[in-house]
Design an enzyme around this catalytic site. Structure first.
Site, mmCIF file in Angstrom:
data_model
loop_
_atom_site.group_PDB
_atom_site.id
_atom_site.type_symbol
_atom_site.label_atom_id
_atom_site.label_comp_id
_atom_site.label_asym_id
_atom_site.label_seq_id
_atom_site.Cartn_x
_atom_site.Cartn_y
_atom_site.Cartn_z
ATOM 1 N N LYS A 170 10.683 30.488 72.950
ATOM 2 C CA LYS A 170 10.663 31.493 74.039
ATOM 3 C C LYS A 170 9.201 31.808 74.324
ATOM 4 C CE LYS A 170 10.300 35.394 75.338
ATOM 5 N NZ LYS A 170 9.297 35.771 76.341
ATOM 6 N N GLY A 201 11.699 33.519 79.921
ATOM 7 C CA GLY A 201 12.333 34.782 80.298
ATOM 8 C C GLY A 201 11.754 35.981 79.601
ATOM 9 N N GLY A 203 11.235 39.001 77.020
ATOM 10 C CA GLY A 203 11.375 39.171 75.579
ATOM 11 C C GLY A 203 12.575 40.022 75.225
ATOM 12 N N GLY A 207 14.283 36.994 73.771
ATOM 13 C CA GLY A 207 13.804 37.213 72.399
ATOM 14 C C GLY A 207 14.830 37.990 71.586
ATOM 15 N N GLU A 245 3.721 37.638 62.798
ATOM 16 C CA GLU A 245 2.260 37.510 62.931
ATOM 17 C C GLU A 245 1.862 38.526 63.987
ATOM 18 O OE1 GLU A 245 0.565 35.297 61.087
ATOM 19 O OE2 GLU A 245 2.316 34.275 60.252
ATOM 20 N N CYS A 279 -6.120 38.176 68.286
ATOM 21 C CA CYS A 279 -5.546 39.074 67.273
ATOM 22 C C CYS A 279 -6.509 39.336 66.130
ATOM 23 C CB CYS A 279 -4.258 38.470 66.736
ATOM 24 S SG CYS A 279 -4.467 36.764 66.200
ATOM 25 N N GLU A 377 -5.410 48.717 68.255
ATOM 26 C CA GLU A 377 -5.799 47.419 68.803
ATOM 27 C C GLU A 377 -5.918 47.552 70.320
ATOM 28 O OE1 GLU A 377 -2.846 44.236 68.902
ATOM 29 O OE2 GLU A 377 -4.349 42.880 68.090
HETATM 30 P P1 NAD Z 1 4.234 41.144 72.810
HETATM 31 O O1 NAD Z 1 4.684 41.645 71.497
HETATM 32 O O2 NAD Z 1 4.335 42.039 73.972
HETATM 33 O O3 NAD Z 1 5.033 39.825 73.206
HETATM 34 C C1 NAD Z 1 5.062 38.680 72.374
HETATM 35 C C2 NAD Z 1 6.324 37.886 72.694
HETATM 36 O O4 NAD Z 1 7.454 38.666 72.325
HETATM 37 C C3 NAD Z 1 6.499 37.541 74.159
HETATM 38 O O5 NAD Z 1 7.051 36.252 74.288
HETATM 39 C C4 NAD Z 1 7.496 38.594 74.619
HETATM 40 O O6 NAD Z 1 8.228 38.190 75.751
HETATM 41 C C5 NAD Z 1 8.380 38.717 73.401
HETATM 42 N N1 NAD Z 1 9.145 39.967 73.300
HETATM 43 C C6 NAD Z 1 8.921 41.147 73.919
HETATM 44 N N2 NAD Z 1 9.869 42.049 73.599
HETATM 45 C C7 NAD Z 1 10.715 41.420 72.731
HETATM 46 C C8 NAD Z 1 11.884 41.831 72.024
HETATM 47 N N3 NAD Z 1 12.388 43.061 72.131
HETATM 48 N N4 NAD Z 1 12.483 40.945 71.212
HETATM 49 C C9 NAD Z 1 11.982 39.695 71.054
HETATM 50 N N5 NAD Z 1 10.885 39.246 71.710
HETATM 51 C C10 NAD Z 1 10.252 40.102 72.539
HETATM 52 O O7 NAD Z 1 2.731 40.648 72.584
HETATM 53 P P2 NAD Z 1 1.733 40.054 73.638
HETATM 54 O O8 NAD Z 1 1.230 41.144 74.501
HETATM 55 O O9 NAD Z 1 2.317 38.844 74.284
HETATM 56 O O10 NAD Z 1 0.567 39.530 72.649
HETATM 57 C C11 NAD Z 1 -0.428 40.327 72.168
HETATM 58 C C12 NAD Z 1 -0.158 40.753 70.750
HETATM 59 O O11 NAD Z 1 0.034 39.610 69.920
HETATM 60 C C13 NAD Z 1 -1.328 41.490 70.128
HETATM 61 O O12 NAD Z 1 -0.872 42.572 69.378
HETATM 62 C C14 NAD Z 1 -1.957 40.441 69.231
HETATM 63 O O13 NAD Z 1 -2.741 40.964 68.178
HETATM 64 C C15 NAD Z 1 -0.759 39.740 68.742
HETATM 65 N N6 NAD Z 1 -1.122 38.423 68.208
HETATM 66 C C16 NAD Z 1 -1.048 38.187 66.870
HETATM 67 C C17 NAD Z 1 -1.424 36.957 66.357
HETATM 68 C C18 NAD Z 1 -1.333 36.626 64.894
HETATM 69 O O14 NAD Z 1 -1.367 35.436 64.551
HETATM 70 N N7 NAD Z 1 -1.206 37.584 63.994
HETATM 71 C C19 NAD Z 1 -1.880 35.973 67.217
HETATM 72 C C20 NAD Z 1 -1.953 36.260 68.571
HETATM 73 C C21 NAD Z 1 -1.559 37.482 69.062
#
Ligand code: NAD
Length: 474
Positions: A170, A201, A203, A207, A245, A279, A377
Site C-alpha cells: 500500500k 488508496g 491509509g 491500510g 518504523e 525520519c 518531529e
Molecule cells: P503517515 O503515518 O501519515 O503515513 C504512512 C503510510 O500509512 C501511508 O501509506 C498512509 O496512507 C498509511 N496510513 C495512514 N493512516 C493509516 C491507517 N489508519 N492504517 C494504516 N495505514 C495508514 O506518515 P507519512 O506522513 O507518510 O510519513 C512521514 C512519517 O514517516 C514521519 O513520521 C517519519 O519519521 C516516518 N518515517 C519513518 C521511517 C523509519 O524508518 N523509521 C522512515 C521514513 C519515514
C-alpha cells in the site's frame, strides 16, 4: 500527466472493484500531475486471497529460485532506474540529482543487500536434538510513507521476497508513482502471480483493511507514530506481527575539538537534504555551549548557502511534499519564535522569489531541549541547535526524547565518539558520517520496534520453528 488507475493483483493490472479516483499534485508547481485510483476493502480481499494462494507455492520456493527472481528484478530495476528517479521528483519534489542519486540508489542497494544476505543466510540450524528452522511468515501487508519512497518500499519488498513471503503493498497516496513503476518492474521480471500485489488508496481504508485482515500474517509499517499506534490496535484482534518504523528527533553531537566548524556546517546542510523530510535526520544539533558564537556563524552560513528551487533544476533543496506539510512546518517555525528560540537562518514564509510550490526556507534556531521544536518531529528543513556543558550533559540531552531512531557523533577522537555512541538510547548511530547497507535500522522507544536493512531485515519476515527430537540424544 500520469494515469495510474489500475491495481496490480494476482499478476494482472485490474480496475478497482468500485471505481474512484483522486488527483496527485506536483509539490513544485501545485499543478495536478496525474490520477490514481482509491481502493476499497473489496480490493484488499482480492489481493489477500491472491497472496494466500501464491504463498502455497512461493513459500516453498528454493533459495536458488528466489535468488534467480531477485536477480531478474535487479536487471529490470537498473533498466528503469531513470524513470523511477523522474517519478520521485514529480511525486514528492526531491531535486533530480537526489532522486536519480541517493533515492534510487537506496532501492538498488536494498535489492543487492537482499541478494547478498540470501546467498549465505542459514534457514536451518541444528542445536543438540533440535532443528531450528526459519520459515516465511506468510502474507504480508507493507505500508509505506512518501519521504524516501523507493528506500522504504524496497527495504520491505525485497527482504520479504527473499524470505519467501507474499505481499500486498500500500504505497503513500502523496507519492504513488514510483511504487507503480516498481510494480511494473516486478511484473516484467517474472514475479509469479499473486506473490506481489499493489493497491493504491487511503491509509485509513486500505491500510486499516490490511491491518485488520484475518488472512494477513504480518504488517510492516513505516510512517508516523500516531498511525503506527492505530495499526497496532487494528492488528491486535488477529494477533498478527506488526513491524513499526516510526518517526524521530535525532540528536547530532559535535565534540569540542578542532573539527567542530566543519561538522556543524555538514550537519546543518545535511538537515536540509530531502527538505528535512528524513525520519533519522539530525534535527537537534548539540554543540558545546562555550562555542555557541562560532557555531551561530557557521550554521547560519551553511543554511543560507543551501539553494532552494525547482527540483528539475540545479538546486540543493526542492519543495516539501504538500501544502499540508508546508502548513505544519510553518506552524512549528511560528511556535519556535513564540517560545523564544533564537532564529539564526530562514524563518516563516517561502524563500524569496518563489511564490508557487511548497518551498520552505532552510531554518535554524538556537533553543533548548524543552521547547516544542526540540521535542516534536517537524519533518521539514528546520534545525534546532542546543548547547551542552560537557559530554555527560550532551548524552543526557540526546537521550531526553520520546524518540530513539538515529543519532550522530562527530569529532576527531574516535574513542570518544565510540564511548558516546554506546551511551545513546537509539537504534542507529552514525560516527563521522559512516554508511552501511548491512547495518540494522530501526527505533528504540516511540521510534518503533522493527529492524530493517541487512540480515535482520530478512529476519523480520521469518517465523522460527523448533523441531525437537530432530536428532537422537547423544
Ligand atoms: P503517515 O503515518 O501519515 O503515513 C504512512 C503510510 O500509512 C501511508 O501509506 C498512509 O496512507 C498509511 N496510513 C495512514 N493512516 C493509516 C491507517 N489508519 N492504517 C494504516 N495505514 C495508514 O506518515 P507519512 O506522513 O507518510 O510519513 C512521514 C512519517 O514517516 C514521519 O513520521 C517519519 O519519521 C516516518 N518515517 C519513518 C521511517 C523509519 O524508518 N523509521 C522512515 C521514513 C519515514
Amino acid at each position: 500527466m500520469r494515469n495510474y488507475t489500475q491495481f496490480y493483483i494476482d499478476g494482472q493490472w485490474v480496475a478497482p472493484v468500485t471505481p474512484r479516483t483522486t488527483e496527485v499534485v506536483n509539490p513544485a508547481t501545485e499543478a495536478v500531475s496525474g490520477t490514481i485510483s482509491l481502493g476499497s476493502p473489496a480490493d484488499v480481499d482480492k489481493a489477500v486471497a491472491a497472496a494466500r494462494r501464491a504463498f502455497a507455492s512461493y513459500g516453498d520456493a528454493s533459495v536458488a529460485e528466489r535468488l534467480d527472481l531477485l536477480e531478474a528484478i535487479q536487471a529490470e530495476y537498473l533498466r528503469r532506474e531513470a524513470e523511477l528517479g523522474a517519478a520521485i521528483t514529480e511525486e514528492m519534489g526531491a531535486p533530480a540529482s537526489l532522486a536519480n542519486g541517493f533515492h534510487t540508489l537506496l532501492g538498488k542497494g536494498h535489492l543487492a543487500t537482499a541478494i547478498d544476505v540470501l546467498r549465505t543466510f542459514k534457514f536451518e540450524e541444528q542445536r543438540g536434538v533440535t532443528l531450528i528452522r526459519k520459515e516465511p511468515i506468510g502474507v504480508c501487508g507493507l505500508i509505506t510513507p512518501w519521504n524516501w519512497p523507493m528506500n522504504q518500499t524496497c527495504v520491505k519488498v525485497f527482504p520479504a521476497l527473499a524470505a519467501g513471503c507474499t505481499m500486498i503493498l500500500k504505497p503513500p497516496q502523496l507519492a504513488p508513482y514510483s511504487a507503480q513503476i516498481l510494480a511494473e518492474i516486478l511484473h516484467d521480471a517474472g514475479v509469479p502471480a499473486g506473490v506481489f500485489n499493489m493497491i493504491q488508496g487511503q491509509g485509513s481504508v486500505i491500510g486499516a483493511a490490511l491491518s485488520k485482515h484475518e488472512d494477513v500474517d504480518m504488517i510492516s509499517f513505516t510512517g508516523s507514530e500516531p498511525v503506527g499506534v492505530q495499526i497496532q490496535k487494528d492488528a491486535a484482534d488477529t494477533v498478527k506481527r506488526v513491524g513499526l518504523e516510526l518517526g524521530g528527533k535525532s540528536a547530532w553531537i559535535v565534540l569540542d575539538d578542532a573539527s567542530l566548524a566543519a561538522h556543524v556546517a555538514g550537519a546543518t546542510a545535511g538537515m536540509m537534504g530531502n527538505s528535512g523530510q528524513t525520519c533519522s535526520a539530525g534535527s537537534r544539533l548539540l554543540v558545546p555551549s562555550a562555542r555557541l558564537d562560532e557555531v551561530r556563524k557557521v550554521a547560519a552560513e551553511a543554511a543560507d548557502g543551501v539553494t532552494v528551487g525547482d527540483p528539475t533544476g540545479n538546486f540543493a533543496m526542492g519543495p516539501v511534499v504538500s501544502r499540508s506539510q508546508y502548513d505544519i512546518i510553518q506552524d512549528y517555525i511560528g511556535k519556535g519564535l513564540a517560545e523564544g528560540a533564537e532564529l539564526i537562518a530562514g524563518g516563516l514564509g517561502r524563500p524569496e522569489g518563489l511564490d508557487k510550490g511548497w518551498y520552505v526556507r532552510p531554518t535554524v534556531f538556537i533553543g533548548t531541549n524543552d521547547m516544542v521544536i526540540s521535542r516534536e518531529e517537524i519533518f521539514g528543513p528546520v534545525l534546532v541547535i542546543i548547547g551542552y556543558d560537557d559530554i555527560d550533559d550532551a548524552v543526557a540531552i540526546a537521550n531526553d526524547s520520546n524518540f530513539g531512531l538515529g543519532g550522530y557523533v562527530s569529532g576527531e577522537d574516535l574513542d570518544t565518539c565510540r564511548a558516546v555512541s554506546r551511551r545513546l538510547r537509539t537504534g542507529a548511530i552514525w560516527v563521522n558520517g559512516g554508511f552501511d547497507f548491512h547495518a540494522p535500522f530501526g527505533g528504540y522507544k516511540r521510534s518503533g520496534n522493527g529492524r530493517e536493512w541487512g540480515e535482520l531485515g530478512l529476519h523480520e519476515y521469518l517465523e522460527v520453528k523448533s523441531i525437537v527430537g530432530w536428532a537422537a540424544p547423544a
